[in-house]
Design a protein around this motif. Structure first.
Motif, PDB file in Angstrom:
ATOM      1  N   UNK A  40       0.821  -1.216   0.000  1.00  0.00           N
ATOM      2  CA  UNK A  40       0.000   0.000   0.000  1.00  0.00           C
ATOM      3  C   UNK A  40       0.856   1.268   0.000  1.00  0.00           C
ATOM      4  N   UNK A  41       0.316   2.331  -0.587  1.00  0.00           N
ATOM      5  CA  UNK A  41       0.992   3.641  -0.637  1.00  0.00           C
ATOM      6  C   UNK A  41       2.424   3.514  -1.152  1.00  0.00           C
ATOM      7  N   UNK A  42       2.589   2.801  -2.249  1.00  0.00           N
ATOM      8  CA  UNK A  42       3.925   2.456  -2.748  1.00  0.00           C
ATOM      9  C   UNK A  42       4.799   3.681  -3.009  1.00  0.00           C
ATOM     10  N   UNK A  43       4.248   4.759  -3.543  1.00  0.00           N
ATOM     11  CA  UNK A  43       5.070   5.942  -3.810  1.00  0.00           C
ATOM     12  C   UNK A  43       5.657   6.493  -2.518  1.00  0.00           C
ATOM     13  N   UNK A  84      13.605   4.509 -25.704  1.00  0.00           N
ATOM     14  CA  UNK A  84      13.747   5.965 -25.545  1.00  0.00           C
ATOM     15  C   UNK A  84      12.434   6.696 -25.838  1.00  0.00           C
ATOM     16  N   UNK A  85      11.705   6.253 -26.867  1.00  0.00           N
ATOM     17  CA  UNK A  85      10.408   6.876 -27.162  1.00  0.00           C
ATOM     18  C   UNK A  85       9.444   6.694 -26.000  1.00  0.00           C
ATOM     19  N   UNK A  86       9.448   5.507 -25.406  1.00  0.00           N
ATOM     20  CA  UNK A  86       8.566   5.244 -24.262  1.00  0.00           C
ATOM     21  C   UNK A  86       8.974   6.100 -23.069  1.00  0.00           C
ATOM     22  N   UNK A  87      10.278   6.279 -22.862  1.00  0.00           N
ATOM     23  CA  UNK A  87      10.753   7.079 -21.731  1.00  0.00           C
ATOM     24  C   UNK A  87      10.445   8.565 -21.891  1.00  0.00           C
ATOM     25  N   UNK A  88      10.145   8.987 -23.101  1.00  0.00           N
ATOM     26  CA  UNK A  88       9.743  10.390 -23.299  1.00  0.00           C
ATOM     27  C   UNK A  88       8.381  10.671 -22.672  1.00  0.00           C
ATOM     28  N   UNK A  89       7.693   9.615 -22.241  1.00  0.00           N
ATOM     29  CA  UNK A  89       6.413   9.782 -21.544  1.00  0.00           C
ATOM     30  C   UNK A  89       6.610  10.088 -20.056  1.00  0.00           C
ATOM     31  N   UNK A  90       7.847   9.959 -19.561  1.00  0.00           N
ATOM     32  CA  UNK A  90       8.137  10.253 -18.153  1.00  0.00           C
ATOM     33  C   UNK A  90       8.589  11.704 -18.059  1.00  0.00           C
ATOM     34  N   UNK A  91       7.719  12.535 -17.527  1.00  0.00           N
ATOM     35  CA  UNK A  91       7.976  13.973 -17.439  1.00  0.00           C
ATOM     36  C   UNK A  91       8.407  14.326 -16.020  1.00  0.00           C
ATOM     37  N   UNK A  92       9.502  15.087 -15.905  1.00  0.00           N
ATOM     38  CA  UNK A  92       9.904  15.618 -14.600  1.00  0.00           C
ATOM     39  C   UNK A  92       8.868  16.676 -14.246  1.00  0.00           C
ATOM     40  N   UNK A  93       8.052  16.450 -13.209  1.00  0.00           N
ATOM     41  CA  UNK A  93       6.949  17.362 -12.918  1.00  0.00           C
ATOM     42  C   UNK A  93       7.394  18.764 -12.489  1.00  0.00           C
ATOM     43  N   UNK A  94       8.604  18.887 -11.979  1.00  0.00           N
ATOM     44  CA  UNK A  94       9.078  20.204 -11.552  1.00  0.00           C
ATOM     45  C   UNK A  94       9.549  21.052 -12.727  1.00  0.00           C
ATOM     46  N   UNK A  95      10.045  20.388 -13.779  1.00  0.00           N
ATOM     47  CA  UNK A  95      10.613  21.117 -14.920  1.00  0.00           C
ATOM     48  C   UNK A  95       9.695  21.067 -16.132  1.00  0.00           C
ATOM     49  N   UNK A  96       8.901  19.997 -16.235  1.00  0.00           N
ATOM     50  CA  UNK A  96       7.975  19.874 -17.359  1.00  0.00           C
ATOM     51  C   UNK A  96       8.611  19.334 -18.623  1.00  0.00           C
ATOM     52  N   UNK A 124      19.399  17.057  -9.445  1.00  0.00           N
ATOM     53  CA  UNK A 124      20.150  17.312  -8.213  1.00  0.00           C
ATOM     54  C   UNK A 124      20.098  16.055  -7.345  1.00  0.00           C
ATOM     55  N   UNK A 125      21.137  15.813  -6.542  1.00  0.00           N
ATOM     56  CA  UNK A 125      21.115  14.636  -5.665  1.00  0.00           C
ATOM     57  C   UNK A 125      19.968  14.664  -4.652  1.00  0.00           C
ATOM     58  N   UNK A 126      19.507  15.838  -4.269  1.00  0.00           N
ATOM     59  CA  UNK A 126      18.436  15.936  -3.279  1.00  0.00           C
ATOM     60  C   UNK A 126      17.047  16.033  -3.870  1.00  0.00           C
ATOM     61  N   UNK A 127      16.887  15.672  -5.129  1.00  0.00           N
ATOM     62  CA  UNK A 127      15.581  15.781  -5.791  1.00  0.00           C
ATOM     63  C   UNK A 127      14.525  15.004  -4.997  1.00  0.00           C
ATOM     64  N   UNK A 128      13.467  15.684  -4.545  1.00  0.00           N
ATOM     65  CA  UNK A 128      12.447  14.995  -3.752  1.00  0.00           C
ATOM     66  C   UNK A 128      11.615  13.997  -4.550  1.00  0.00           C
ATOM     67  N   UNK A 129      11.700  14.052  -5.862  1.00  0.00           N
ATOM     68  CA  UNK A 129      10.899  13.152  -6.701  1.00  0.00           C
ATOM     69  C   UNK A 129      11.707  11.984  -7.262  1.00  0.00           C
ATOM     70  N   UNK A 130      12.897  11.775  -6.732  1.00  0.00           N
ATOM     71  CA  UNK A 130      13.773  10.722  -7.253  1.00  0.00           C
ATOM     72  C   UNK A 130      13.071   9.378  -7.345  1.00  0.00           C
ATOM     73  N   UNK A 131      12.518   8.907  -6.249  1.00  0.00           N
ATOM     74  CA  UNK A 131      11.906   7.574  -6.258  1.00  0.00           C
ATOM     75  C   UNK A 131      10.700   7.522  -7.191  1.00  0.00           C
TER      76      UNK A 131
END
Length: 176
Positions: A40-43, A84-96, A124-131
């Motif tokens: 549960x609550x995996x993220x 690589x095309x599939x990975x273009x679907x992963x957007x960094x939400x802070x940068x867009x 950055x190493x401290x990126x809160x969205x790393x996981x």
């Protein structure tokens, strides 16, 4: 040397032990944990677990996997271009910007058993969205027909710089 008891103490502070399906500690003090697919609550668990494990002195690489039940389409073609095309679907939400055009993907390899290996970084190493980003990359790769498994390695060597952003996105972001 990091011990299983020490690691399990940190793990149990975050998630019920019944969701831990595997725990391995390498000679280099790297840790690999496999969580149940129904954790549960995996993220939240991924973020908190990573933070807790980093508190262990002498810790090496931390890898957190989830159980999967996936049938592999043996006849499906898996190429770097498809991944690589599939990975273009992963957007960094802070940068867009997606992880490919942002230049976060350092290495991509498709192994003979159709496991996709990705070495990547964060801005950055401290990126809160790393996981969250690592999980999204893994999930997108596993959506590709023919992929058996995904192995994601996080590195900060060399450190990411804006020079890694694709030319197209440098223009869009106003970086010259």
């Amino acid at each position: 040397m990091v011990t299983k008891e020490e690691v399990m103490e940190k793990v149990k502070a975050v998630v019920d032990e019944k969701y831990v399906k595997g725990l391995e500690i390498g000679e280099d003090n790297s840790i690999t944990i496999t969580l149940a697919k129904n954790t549960p609550n995996i993220d939240d668990v991924l973020i908190r677990l990573n933070a807790e494990l980093q508190k262990i002195e002498g810790i090496g690489t931390i890898t957190i996997n989830r159980e999967r039940e996936k049938t592999v389409d043996e006849g499906a073609e898996v190429t770097k271009e498809i991944v690589l095309e599939k990975l273009k679907e992963v957007i960094d939400p802070e940068i867009g910007v997606d992880v490919v055009n942002l230049g976060l993907i350092y290495e991509l390899d498709i192994r003979p058993d159709k496991t996709v290996y990705v070495k990547m970084t964060m801005t950055t190493p401290g990126c809160p969205l790393t996981m969250w980003i690592l999980r999204a990359v893994e999930d997108k790769i596993l959506e590709i027909p023919g992929v058996k498994d995904a192995e994601i390695e996080l590195t900060f060597d060399p450190p990411w710089t804006p020079d890694r952003i694709s030319e197209e996105y440098k223009k869009r972001l106003g970086i010259f």
